[in-house]
Design a protein around this motif. Structure first.
Motif, PDB file in Angstrom:
ATOM      1  N   THR A   1     -43.431  -1.261  10.186  1.00  9.56           N
ATOM      2  CA  THR A   1     -43.118  -2.115   9.035  1.00  9.56           C
ATOM      3  C   THR A   1     -41.967  -1.513   8.269  1.00  9.56           C
ATOM      4  OG1 THR A   1     -43.957  -3.018   6.964  1.00  9.56           O
ATOM      5  CG2 THR A   1     -44.833  -0.886   7.624  1.00  9.56           C
ATOM      6  N   SER A   2     -41.217  -2.334   7.621  1.00 10.60           N
ATOM      7  CA  SER A   2     -40.115  -1.849   6.787  1.00 10.60           C
ATOM      8  C   SER A   2     -40.436  -2.012   5.314  1.00 10.60           C
ATOM      9  CB  SER A   2     -38.822  -2.611   7.130  1.00 10.60           C
ATOM     10  OG  SER A   2     -39.003  -3.989   6.891  1.00 10.60           O
ATOM     11  N   GLN A   3     -41.717  -2.308   4.979  1.00 11.97           N
ATOM     12  CA  GLN A   3     -42.107  -2.463   3.588  1.00 11.97           C
ATOM     13  C   GLN A   3     -42.062  -1.122   2.882  1.00 11.97           C
ATOM     14  OE1 GLN A   3     -42.741  -5.441   2.195  1.00 11.97           O
ATOM     15  NE2 GLN A   3     -42.130  -6.308   4.170  1.00 11.97           N
ATOM     16  N   GLY A   4     -41.999  -1.161   1.548  1.00 11.82           N
ATOM     17  CA  GLY A   4     -42.004   0.076   0.768  1.00 11.82           C
ATOM     18  C   GLY A   4     -43.304   0.814   0.943  1.00 11.82           C
TER      19      GLY A   4
ATOM     20  N   HIS B   1     -47.180  15.652  -4.211  1.00 16.28           N
ATOM     21  CA  HIS B   1     -47.156  14.191  -4.043  1.00 16.28           C
ATOM     22  C   HIS B   1     -45.910  13.774  -3.266  1.00 16.28           C
ATOM     23  CE1 HIS B   1     -49.132  14.357  -8.305  1.00 16.28           C
ATOM     24  NE2 HIS B   1     -49.965  14.786  -7.370  1.00 16.28           N
ATOM     25  N   ASP B   2     -44.759  14.249  -3.724  1.00 11.52           N
ATOM     26  CA  ASP B   2     -43.496  13.836  -3.133  1.00 11.52           C
ATOM     27  C   ASP B   2     -43.399  14.227  -1.663  1.00 11.52           C
ATOM     28  OD1 ASP B   2     -42.651  12.680  -5.448  1.00 11.52           O
ATOM     29  OD2 ASP B   2     -41.301  14.309  -6.040  1.00 11.52           O
ATOM     30  N   VAL B   3     -43.770  15.474  -1.345  1.00 13.83           N
ATOM     31  CA  VAL B   3     -43.600  15.968   0.025  1.00 13.83           C
ATOM     32  C   VAL B   3     -44.454  15.188   0.999  1.00 13.83           C
ATOM     33  CG1 VAL B   3     -44.100  17.930   1.540  1.00 13.83           C
ATOM     34  CG2 VAL B   3     -42.846  18.292  -0.591  1.00 13.83           C
ATOM     35  N   TYR B   4     -45.733  15.014   0.681  1.00 17.53           N
ATOM     36  CA  TYR B   4     -46.627  14.377   1.652  1.00 17.53           C
ATOM     37  C   TYR B   4     -46.439  12.863   1.683  1.00 17.53           C
ATOM     38  CZ  TYR B   4     -48.635  18.995   1.894  1.00 17.53           C
ATOM     39  OH  TYR B   4     -48.800  20.335   2.076  1.00 17.53           O
ATOM     40  N   ALA B   5     -46.129  12.266   0.549  1.00 20.94           N
ATOM     41  CA  ALA B   5     -45.828  10.824   0.552  1.00 20.94           C
ATOM     42  C   ALA B   5     -44.561  10.565   1.358  1.00 20.94           C
ATOM     43  CB  ALA B   5     -45.691  10.308  -0.875  1.00 20.94           C
ATOM     44  N   GLU B   6     -43.554  11.422   1.194  1.00 22.45           N
ATOM     45  CA  GLU B   6     -42.316  11.254   1.951  1.00 22.45           C
ATOM     46  C   GLU B   6     -42.560  11.456   3.442  1.00 22.45           C
ATOM     47  OE1 GLU B   6     -38.193  10.378   2.260  1.00 22.45           O
ATOM     48  OE2 GLU B   6     -39.687  10.111   0.665  1.00 22.45           O
ATOM     49  N   SER B   7     -43.483  12.367   3.809  1.00 24.83           N
ATOM     50  CA  SER B   7     -43.815  12.583   5.217  1.00 24.83           C
ATOM     51  C   SER B   7     -44.354  11.301   5.839  1.00 24.83           C
ATOM     52  CB  SER B   7     -44.851  13.707   5.357  1.00 24.83           C
ATOM     53  OG  SER B   7     -44.338  14.927   4.901  1.00 24.83           O
ATOM     54  N   VAL B   8     -45.249  10.610   5.093  1.00 24.80           N
ATOM     55  CA  VAL B   8     -45.801   9.353   5.601  1.00 24.80           C
ATOM     56  C   VAL B   8     -44.710   8.294   5.695  1.00 24.80           C
ATOM     57  CG1 VAL B   8     -47.440   7.499   5.113  1.00 24.80           C
ATOM     58  CG2 VAL B   8     -48.103   9.894   4.748  1.00 24.80           C
TER      59      VAL B   8
ATOM     60  N   ASN C   1     -34.312  14.771  -2.667  1.00 21.24           N
ATOM     61  CA  ASN C   1     -34.884  15.682  -3.660  1.00 21.24           C
ATOM     62  C   ASN C   1     -36.243  15.246  -4.171  1.00 21.24           C
ATOM     63  OD1 ASN C   1     -34.221  13.534  -5.363  1.00 21.24           O
ATOM     64  ND2 ASN C   1     -32.384  14.555  -6.158  1.00 21.24           N
ATOM     65  N   ARG C   2     -36.605  13.970  -4.020  1.00 10.77           N
ATOM     66  CA  ARG C   2     -37.934  13.511  -4.429  1.00 10.77           C
ATOM     67  C   ARG C   2     -38.260  12.202  -3.710  1.00 10.77           C
ATOM     68  NH1 ARG C   2     -38.379   9.476  -7.998  1.00 10.77           N
ATOM     69  NH2 ARG C   2     -40.387  10.273  -8.716  1.00 10.77           N
ATOM     70  N   HIS C   3     -39.551  11.874  -3.729  1.00 15.09           N
ATOM     71  CA  HIS C   3     -40.006  10.658  -3.064  1.00 15.09           C
ATOM     72  C   HIS C   3     -39.700   9.428  -3.911  1.00 15.09           C
ATOM     73  CE1 HIS C   3     -42.448   7.899  -0.780  1.00 15.09           C
ATOM     74  NE2 HIS C   3     -43.168   7.614  -1.852  1.00 15.09           N
ATOM     75  N   ASP C   4     -39.134   8.412  -3.267  1.00 11.17           N
ATOM     76  CA  ASP C   4     -38.852   7.134  -3.915  1.00 11.17           C
ATOM     77  C   ASP C   4     -39.909   6.142  -3.464  1.00 11.17           C
ATOM     78  OD1 ASP C   4     -37.915   4.799  -4.950  1.00 11.17           O
ATOM     79  OD2 ASP C   4     -35.929   4.897  -4.013  1.00 11.17           O
ATOM     80  N   GLU C   5     -40.783   5.746  -4.405  1.00 11.79           N
ATOM     81  CA  GLU C   5     -41.903   4.872  -4.046  1.00 11.79           C
ATOM     82  C   GLU C   5     -41.439   3.495  -3.583  1.00 11.79           C
ATOM     83  OE1 GLU C   5     -44.968   4.787  -7.023  1.00 11.79           O
ATOM     84  OE2 GLU C   5     -44.370   6.747  -7.773  1.00 11.79           O
ATOM     85  N   THR C   6     -40.227   3.112  -3.941  1.00 16.80           N
ATOM     86  CA  THR C   6     -39.744   1.781  -3.571  1.00 16.80           C
ATOM     87  C   THR C   6     -38.961   1.793  -2.257  1.00 16.80           C
ATOM     88  OG1 THR C   6     -37.689   2.059  -4.819  1.00 16.80           O
ATOM     89  CG2 THR C   6     -39.590   1.173  -6.012  1.00 16.80           C
ATOM     90  N   ALA C   7     -38.717   2.976  -1.737  1.00 14.28           N
ATOM     91  CA  ALA C   7     -37.935   3.051  -0.496  1.00 14.28           C
ATOM     92  C   ALA C   7     -38.754   2.513   0.671  1.00 14.28           C
ATOM     93  CB  ALA C   7     -37.525   4.494  -0.228  1.00 14.28           C
ATOM     94  N   PRO C   8     -38.105   1.813   1.631  1.00 11.46           N
ATOM     95  CA  PRO C   8     -38.845   1.259   2.778  1.00 11.46           C
ATOM     96  C   PRO C   8     -39.287   2.359   3.743  1.00 11.46           C
ATOM     97  CG  PRO C   8     -36.497   0.913   3.068  1.00 11.46           C
ATOM     98  CD  PRO C   8     -36.667   1.485   1.692  1.00 11.46           C
ATOM     99  N   ARG C   9     -40.348   2.092   4.471  1.00 14.46           N
ATOM    100  CA  ARG C   9     -40.790   3.019   5.508  1.00 14.46           C
ATOM    101  C   ARG C   9     -39.784   3.022   6.661  1.00 14.46           C
ATOM    102  NH1 ARG C   9     -46.897   2.716   7.370  1.00 14.46           N
ATOM    103  NH2 ARG C   9     -46.179   4.641   8.353  1.00 14.46           N
ATOM    104  N   TYR C  10     -39.734   4.118   7.330  1.00 10.26           N
ATOM    105  CA  TYR C  10     -38.830   4.229   8.466  1.00 10.26           C
ATOM    106  C   TYR C  10     -39.280   3.326   9.604  1.00 10.26           C
ATOM    107  CZ  TYR C  10     -35.935   8.221   7.043  1.00 10.26           C
ATOM    108  OH  TYR C  10     -35.022   9.029   6.437  1.00 10.26           O
TER     109      TYR C  10
END
Length: 385
Positions: free
Chosen positions: A56-59, A88-95, A140-149
């Motif tokens: 999915t490309s959703q946020g 929060h940022d590191v593991y959310a960004e990993s997902v 530098n930090r997790h963007d909650e609105t950024a789409p998933r890879y």
């Protein structure tokens, strides 16, 4: 692999052990291994819970009305508030970038160590190295609105990450391999000798000799008898001389050679055995991160094979794969060494044992020798007897 304090836990000794995996099947296997090891399933969480990386490309936020919803909400509930935003940022960004985060709540250091040992068997990602790679790209930090890879994004980033890890330095670093060569020569060494001193000394000698001395005696005798013609014939002037003769000792010396001292050298040859040691530099190259190590021409496939062999040979006895990793790599190094070319295991095992125990005093040979042998056979492709 990281162990992070769970600030929401009611028990002051609660911890959360967190592992990040790129492969969903490995993450699932780690979940099952934790349950088999006695951890409650309710304390083991996997996010995402299914293999949906790149679908999915959703946020990454499932609820736009809740600032802490979706994945970030999961990590806020796990680690607490803003004080743990780095987690929060590191593991959310990993997902968001297609990885799977596995967490298990434990009580005390003993459970934390046991959980970390179980989870490390399944190729957990070195998250610090991964974050360093992101930061090189400007993150530098997790963007909650950024789409998933997407799957293409995931594949492209992991390829770039692998190239960064395994690429050589911009300027070659040369490590000289130094090997000593034993050369035996000869030199003359003065061990001793003799000194001959000649002296002349006088020795008293006693000899006895008979000498004859003459002495003239004159006697007068009274005679009364007629003179004879002979007497008359002698009646004229006459002088008679008689001399005395004595003998005296005459000493002379004659030198004779009665002994000789001969000085010379007698040369003999002898053979001497020289027993010594020479040194040779051996370089082991170990890849840091993600549990993959390489020595010589080793590959990630080798590491997978070593882990499978460890699981079947040592897994039931407990312990960690990392306790045997050096033994597998030692075996690959041994098999690539010229000294052991065309070796027979029973011939070289005593020497390998001595070398291993001298360099790894805390690791018993009988415990790791199967790992060493398998590492060697992985290089040669042959099962030696």
């Amino acid at each position: 692999m990281a162990v992070t304090q769970d600030h929401t836990g009611s028990n002051a000794f609660d911890n959360t052990v967190v592992g990040v995996y790129d492969d969903f099947s490995e993450a699932e296997a780690a979940v099952q291994a934790l349950v088999d090891a006695g951890f409650r399933r309710a304390n083991v969480q996997l996010n995402p819970e299914k293999d949906d990386a790149g679908t999915t490309s959703q946020g990454t936020t499932s609820s736009t009305s809740d600032a802490h919803g979706g994945i970030m909400g999961f990590f806020y509930s796990l680690f607490g508030g803003a004080d743990s935003s780095a987690h929060h940022d590191v593991y959310a960004e990993s997902v968001r970038r297609g990885s799977y985060v596995l967490t298990v709540t434990v009580q005390g250091e003993a459970e934390a160590d046991r959980a970390a040992e179980v989870m490390s068997r399944f190729n957990a990602v070195d998250i610090d190295e991964r974050v360093g790679h992101w930061k090189q790209q400007g993150w530098n930090r997790h963007d909650e609105t950024a789409p998933r890879y997407t799957r293409e994004d995931i594949e492209r980033e992991r390829t770039a990450h692998a190239q960064l890890r395994f690429a050589g330095p911009s300027e070659a670093t040369r490590i000289p391999i130094i090997e000593e060569e034993l050369k035996v020569g000869k030199r003359q060494v003065q061990r001793g000798g003799i000194r001959v001193i000649r002296r002349v000394r006088e020795i008293p000698v006693h000899e006895t000799v008979q000498l004859r001395d003459e002495e003239i005696t004159v006697e007068r005798h009274a005679v009364d008898q007629p003179a004879t013609a002979a007497d008359l014939a002698e009646a004229r002037d006459r002088t008679i001389e008689i001399t005395e003769t004595d003998e005296e000792a005459v000493v002379s010396k004659t030198a004779r050679v009665v002994e000789e001292v001969v000085i010379g050298k007698e040369v003999t040859q002898r053979t001497e055995d020289i027993n010594d040691t020479v040194r040779r530099t051996e370089v082991e190259v170990e890849q840091l991160g993600a549990g993959t190590s390489r020595t010589g021409s080793g590959t990630a496939a080798d590491d997978d094979e070593f882990r499978r062999h460890w699981q079947s040979t040592y897994g039931s006895s407990g312990g960690r794969y990392e306790d045997y990793d050096a033994a597998y790599r030692y075996g690959t190094t041994m098999a690539g060494n010229e000294r052991y070319r065309n070796y027979q295991w029973h011939d070289v095992e005593p020497q390998l044992r001595s070398d291993w125990e001298s360099n790894h005093p805390g690791s018993a040979w009988d415990k790791v020798k199967d790992a060493v042998r398998y590492g060697a056979e992985r290089v040669t492709g042959n099962r030696r007897r």
